[in-house]
Design a protein around this motif. Structure first.
Motif, short mmCIF file in Angstrom:
data_model
loop_
_atom_site.label_atom_id
_atom_site.label_comp_id
_atom_site.label_asym_id
_atom_site.label_seq_id
_atom_site.Cartn_x
_atom_site.Cartn_y
_atom_site.Cartn_z
N LYS A 1 0.73 -1.33 0.01
CA LYS A 1 0.15 0.05 0.10
C LYS A 1 0.69 1.29 0.14
O LYS A 1 0.50 2.40 -0.94
CB LYS A 1 -0.98 -0.17 1.30
N PRO A 2 2.11 1.22 0.90
CA PRO A 2 2.83 2.51 0.60
C PRO A 2 3.37 2.99 -0.81
O PRO A 2 3.27 4.01 -1.07
CB PRO A 2 3.91 1.92 1.70
N PHE B 1 2.88 6.45 -5.41
CA PHE B 1 2.63 6.60 -6.80
C PHE B 1 1.42 7.63 -7.03
O PHE B 1 1.57 8.57 -8.03
CB PHE B 1 2.21 5.02 -7.33
N LYS B 2 0.38 7.41 -6.05
CA LYS B 2 -0.89 8.42 -6.33
C LYS B 2 -0.11 9.92 -5.91
O LYS B 2 -0.81 10.91 -6.86
CB LYS B 2 -1.79 7.97 -5.20
N VAL C 1 9.79 -1.00 -10.67
CA VAL C 1 10.55 -2.40 -9.80
C VAL C 1 9.76 -2.94 -9.11
O VAL C 1 9.42 -4.29 -9.14
CB VAL C 1 11.88 -1.70 -8.94
N LYS C 2 8.89 -2.40 -8.05
CA LYS C 2 8.13 -3.22 -7.25
C LYS C 2 6.98 -3.74 -7.91
O LYS C 2 6.52 -4.73 -7.58
CB LYS C 2 7.62 -2.00 -6.13
N THR C 3 6.36 -3.07 -8.94
CA THR C 3 5.29 -3.57 -9.75
C THR C 3 5.68 -5.04 -10.48
O THR C 3 4.92 -6.03 -10.51
CB THR C 3 4.96 -2.73 -10.69
N ARG C 4 6.87 -4.94 -11.04
CA ARG C 4 7.31 -6.18 -11.59
C ARG C 4 7.59 -7.22 -10.66
O ARG C 4 7.17 -8.35 -10.94
CB ARG C 4 8.68 -6.03 -12.10
N GLU C 5 8.04 -6.98 -9.38
CA GLU C 5 8.17 -8.01 -8.35
C GLU C 5 6.47 -8.40 -7.83
O GLU C 5 6.82 -9.68 -7.28
CB GLU C 5 9.14 -7.53 -7.03
#
Length: 519
Positions: A241-242, A247-248, A281-285
């Motif tokens: 969530k962070p 991103f928001k 990077v986090k989205t890919r993971e």
């Protein structure tokens, strides 16, 4: 009336010549200015050979024309020859010149100053493929050019541009590369914050759209964030969530810069780029490993794309080949003519006869010699009782038939002793036989004839209609050559279709080959 009557005269520059020299033969016509005059054409001077015919020279004398045409004639065998009468047609009426005697002399050879050698044996000569050689050469050049074009545009691996190389990268690598370029750009140095944030958000939106398959480019900030939270709640995207909140915040700040003309600090803009990089990077993971079903779907999709690429390549190669064939055919037609190319590619029965291997054979006795595209085969001729009383022997040799593409026959007939023979009766009998075989409306013309070897005879020729077994009527032409050599009657008959492009050449070659054995 005497002044209106056409006048025809001829003259020759000499009645004696050496082998290979040329005589000048001139025909002069004085006729009314409205008269339609047709001069001799082709090899009508046999046994002499026409080398050249000049254009018609016209001279006007009041209301009459003086027309003059000159011909160059030659002969390559010594002897005494008769230059036959020449036919001139004036207003559909026939006029004839006088025949002339021409003597052809040998060239004296000094046999004491040079050696004499035996005659060389016959040598095999290969067929002349000069015409085909040009066609094959141009076709080969065209194929090489087409092959080079196909290789250059469709087969070879072309060097990729930087943009193409970047487009082939996976979405994750492409997004990181775009962020790296943005870091090295001069947007912040030049205070171009709107352009900076526009490119920043476009990079991350394009990545999300390709990687997790959501419509990110057209979505507002609230819609995009809502979709990410929905994927997180459903377990399809293990994103913390962070990360979504950061991103928001960046997306909202970008909206203010783009639409409210907000001017953030340079350090804050650089931090926002790092936040977006962290989101990528986090989205890919966070993306779960694809299931076996998804992997199969991807493989099927890739195979479908490969089939499309192959089909497109085949279509392009086919179009190239068709264009090459069209260009080659057009060039051949322009050089050789439409019918020559058509008959060469698809075949033509009489063309194959003309360009095939000809055979010189002897027929009957007394022997008649002919050169023909095919050997004439002996045919049995049934003689009536009345004919048997007149004819001692009859030998007939035939190729083809009246209803076919080409017909030639040679017959040698000997008569019983004490029988009076008239060539006219034999000609009428041959015409009657032609009618029995399906010929109708026979037009008969008659003229004198002399073979290249000097044998004299009569020529009967004209047009006729041939009825086939199917009931079809074909327009045809015929020629009937009649000779009386060594107490026998020899006859050669040739029949062919009137509109055949090659039959006339075959006919002339056969006619010019006629000869008789003297021993």
């Amino acid at each position: 009336m005497a002044q209106n009557t056409p006048r025809v005269s001829s003259r020759i520059d000499s009645t004696q010549m050496r082998i290979g020299e040329q005589l000048r033969y001139q025909i002069e016509i004085e006729a009314d200015s409205t008269a339609l005059v047709v001069f001799p054409e082709g090899q009508t001077f046999t046994p002499l050979e026409m080398v050249e015919a000049t254009d018609i020279d016209t001279f006007r004398n009041k209301d009459r024309f003086n027309l003059t045409r000159k011909y160059a004639l030659t002969q390559f065998d010594s002897g005494h020859y008769t230059l036959p009468r020449q036919k001139i047609i004036i207003n559909n009426k026939e006029f004839y010149t006088d025949s002339l005697q021409v003597t052809v002399s040998d060239i004296p050879v000094d046999t004491t100053s040079q050696k004499m050698y035996d005659i060389k044996p016959l040598a095999e000569v290969s067929n002349n493929y000069s015409g085909w050689g040009k066609i094959l050469l141009w076709a080969l050049i065209g194929l090489l050019v087409a092959g080079a074009l196909v290789y250059w545009f469709f087969i070879r691996k072309k060097p990729l541009s930087d943009a193409e190389k970047e487009a082939l990268l996976p979405p994750f690598d492409r997004a990181l590369l775009g962020l790296k370029k943005l870091e090295e750009s001069r947007y912040l140095i030049q205070s171009q914050y709107k352009e900076y944030y526009s490119e920043l958000t476009n990079i991350v939106r394009a990545y999300l759209e390709e990687e997790i398959h959501i419509s990110a480019m057209e979505s507002t900030t609230e819609e995009l964030v809502a979709r990410l939270e929905l994927l997180q709640q459903s377990g399809k995207l293990n994103l913390e969530k962070p990360t979504i909140d950061n991103f928001k915040n960046v997306l909202k700040k970008a909206d203010l810069v783009k639409f409210a003309r907000s001017r953030p600090e340079t350090r804050a803009a650089e931090e926002d780029r790092k936040v977006i990089e962290n989101v990528v990077v986090k989205t890919r993971e966070a993306i779960p490993e694809p299931t076996e079903e998804e992997l199969l779907q991807q493989e099927e999709y890739q195979a479908k794309l490969e089939r499309k690429r192959r089909k497109k390549k085949r279509v392009l190669i086919g179009i190239t080949a068709a264009c090459l064939l069209l260009i080659t055919t057009g060039g051949a037609v322009a050089y050789y003519g439409f019918y020559q190319v058509k008959d060469t590619v698809f075949g033509h029965p009489t063309r194959e006869l003309l360009h095939g291997e000809w055979i010189t054979s002897e027929y009957g006795y007394p022997i008649i010699t002919l050169e023909t595209p095919k050997v004439l085969r002996r045919a049995e001729v049934k003689l009536s009782n009345a004919m048997k009383k007149v004819i001692s022997t009859n030998q007939t040799f035939v190729y083809g038939n009246f209803t076919g593409n080409f017909h030639v026959s040679a017959s040698v007939t000997t008569l019983r002793e004490g029988v009076e023979f008239r060539v006219e009766d034999a000609v009428q009998g041959a015409i009657a036989t032609m009618e029995q075989q399906g010929a109708k409306n026979i037009i008969v013309k008659q003229d004198e004839f002399t073979t290249p070897s000097g044998k004299k005879g009569s020529k009967v020729y004209g047009n006729l209609d041939i009825t086939t077994p199917d009931g079809e009527t074909i327009k045809g032409e015929y020629i009937m050559l009649n000779f009386t050599e060594k107490g026998a009657f020899q006859q050669v008959i040739i029949v062919h279709k009137q509109d055949d492009r090659y039959a006339k050449d075959i006919e002339n070659r056969i006619v010019n080959s006629i000869d008789f054995k003297t021993q």
